[in-house]
Design an enzyme around this catalytic site. Structure first.
Site, PDB file in Angstrom:
ATOM      1  CG  ASP A 198      -2.126   0.924   1.083  1.00  0.00           C
ATOM      2  OD1 ASP A 198      -3.129   0.554   0.447  1.00  0.00           O
ATOM      3  OD2 ASP A 198      -2.029   2.036   1.619  1.00  0.00           O
TER       4      ASP A 198
ATOM      5  CG  HIS B 294      -4.676  -4.178   1.275  1.00  0.00           C
ATOM      6  ND1 HIS B 294      -4.047  -3.692   0.148  1.00  0.00           N
ATOM      7  CD2 HIS B 294      -4.659  -3.164   2.182  1.00  0.00           C
ATOM      8  CE1 HIS B 294      -3.691  -2.438   0.350  1.00  0.00           C
ATOM      9  NE2 HIS B 294      -4.039  -2.098   1.569  1.00  0.00           N
TER      10      HIS B 294
ATOM     11  CE1 TYR C 290      -5.613   6.601  -0.748  1.00  0.00           C
ATOM     12  CE2 TYR C 290      -5.275   7.179   1.554  1.00  0.00           C
ATOM     13  CZ  TYR C 290      -5.464   6.233   0.583  1.00  0.00           C
ATOM     14  OH  TYR C 290      -5.499   4.905   0.910  1.00  0.00           O
TER      15      TYR C 290
END
Length: 417
Positions: free
Chosen positions: A200, A395, A339
């Site tokens: 990630d 994940h 982000y």
């Protein structure tokens, strides 16, 4: 006289600012949540105003009401944060200031004299809690069925705006800046050679470290690699069908990515464009939990099965440890800004190859957002030193499947020792 006094004041302030900027101290850290904070959390959970039940029989509209109600029930009545807190406080934790921001990290040195230093970076919506299960096996391999020569010194930092690290008050803490901070951190801890691992955002940061190519960095390992060829990305962007020439693994990766881009990217788009709008996440624990759990479809379904009573790689307590950390540190919005910062400066897409030229080890877990094919990895990483497809895991690999993760990390970096 006034002029001289003013000069003295300026000199003192400049000296103070210089001293602050040069502060390289490493300070011990522990965290203890107050009874008031935990009582407030339980009261807010109990006071949740619930939406109507979804109008479909599956999870196509998002986290199902039954899942969230069971999570809330367990969180308010059975869950004990102090158990997680005790595990954290039993580990050597520290804070140090880098580039004007306090960086929190776990640092466990192996007793083995030739241990390889590794810095492991979590992602979103994860935290340092993701990596806690792998610390023991990595630092003390002989106690977990491994060999002494596979030992690591482990450094696990909290990303800026996450967990116990400082919350940036200015913009610009993107993966390249974080990667520079990580290099400073490892050198500050006295390491002259080290490796990096991540998935990630942890992969994004590790790859940026690789692009810096500091002489101390021997290689990186990733469990969510950036390998998607430019021609594949363009076809997807243009809404074109997959090429007939794709292999079985390549077609599986295409299908996973196609589904993610069409149905699973909403959270990232919102945080990249309007992170400050997410006020509700700081006010509603259940709202925060739903936002965190609806990250990718395979993780969401695995976690939903956990709250339906099934046994999976994560337990109810595992899941709530991570969510409660976000709640107690009030980091829902500050973590989301990563982000936004990344979108402002990124020169390529998240899964686009970044021209990493140092050694890379790739671990592919089948339930990741996409399972990178070896053919793509070989093109993305010219110095691919290790590639392995695991038979289970998703994940949150280190968290869900710690034994597989540890074995692959040992194997992936073995040639660099």
């Amino acid at each position: 006289m006034r002029k001289n006094l003013a000069l003295v004041i300026v000199a003192v302030l400049s000296l103070a600012a210089h001293s602050f900027a040069q502060d390289t101290s490493v300070r011990p850290f522990k965290f203890n949540a107050s009874d008031d904070a935990l009582s407030d959390l339980r009261q807010r959970i109990a006071a949740t105003r619930w939406p109507d039940k979804e109008t479909v029989a599956d999870d196509s509209q998002g986290l199902q009401l039954a899942t969230m109600k069971e999570l809330a029930r367990y969180w308010a009545s059975d869950y004990d944060w102090h158990k997680c807190e005790a595990k954290l406080n039993a580990l050597p934790q520290f804070v140090t200031n880098i580039d004007g921001l306090d960086i929190h990290f776990i640092h466990v040195r192996s007793k083995q004299p030739n241990a390889m230093p590794v810095i492991i970076t979590h992602g979103w919506p994860g935290s340092i809690i993701e990596q806690m299960k792998v610390i023991g096996p990595l630092t003390d391999p002989t106690a977990f069925g491994g060999k002494a020569e596979d030992a690591f010194d482990v450094v696990i930092p909290s990303l800026p705006g996450h967990g116990f690290s400082g919350k940036p008050t200015t913009t610009g803490w993107d993966p390249p800046r974080i990667s520079r901070a990580w290099v400073v951190l490892m050198k500050r801890l006295g390491y002259t050679k080290f490796v990096a691992q991540g998935g990630d955002w942890g992969n994004a940061v590790s790859e940026q470290m690789a692009l810096l190519a500091p002489p101390e960095l021997l290689g990186i390992s990733t469990n969510m690699s950036a390998t998607v060829p430019a021609e594949i990305s363009k076809l997807m962007k243009d809404g074109q069908p997959p090429p007939a020439s794709l292999s079985t693994d390549e077609r599986k990766a295409w299908d996973q990515l196609d589904d993610f881009y069409k149905n699973g990217l909403g959270y990232a788009n919102e945080m990249a464009n309007r992170p400050q709008t997410l006020y509700a996440l700081e006010d509603s624990p259940v709202g925060l939990a739903a936002w965190i759990l609806d990250h990718d479809i395979r993780s969401e379904r695995m976690i939903s099965r956990v709250f339906a009573g099934q046994t999976e790689g994560l337990s109810k307590d595992d899941i709530l440890d991570n969510i409660t950390l976000y709640w107690l540190t009030n980091t829902a919005v500050s973590s989301a800004r990563l982000y936004w910062d990344n979108q402002k400066t990124a020169k390529a897409g998240f899964f686009d190859p970044k021209n990493v030229t140092i050694p890379v080890a790739v671990s592919v877990f089948p339930d990741e957002i996409y399972a990178a094919p070896k053919t793509w990895a070989e093109k993305a990483y010219p110095k691919l030193i290790y590639f392995n497809k695991l038979d289970r895991g998703g994940h949150f690999a280190a968290w869900e499947q710690p034994e597989l993760f540890v074995a692959d990390l040992r194997a992936g970096f073995r040639s660099l020792r």
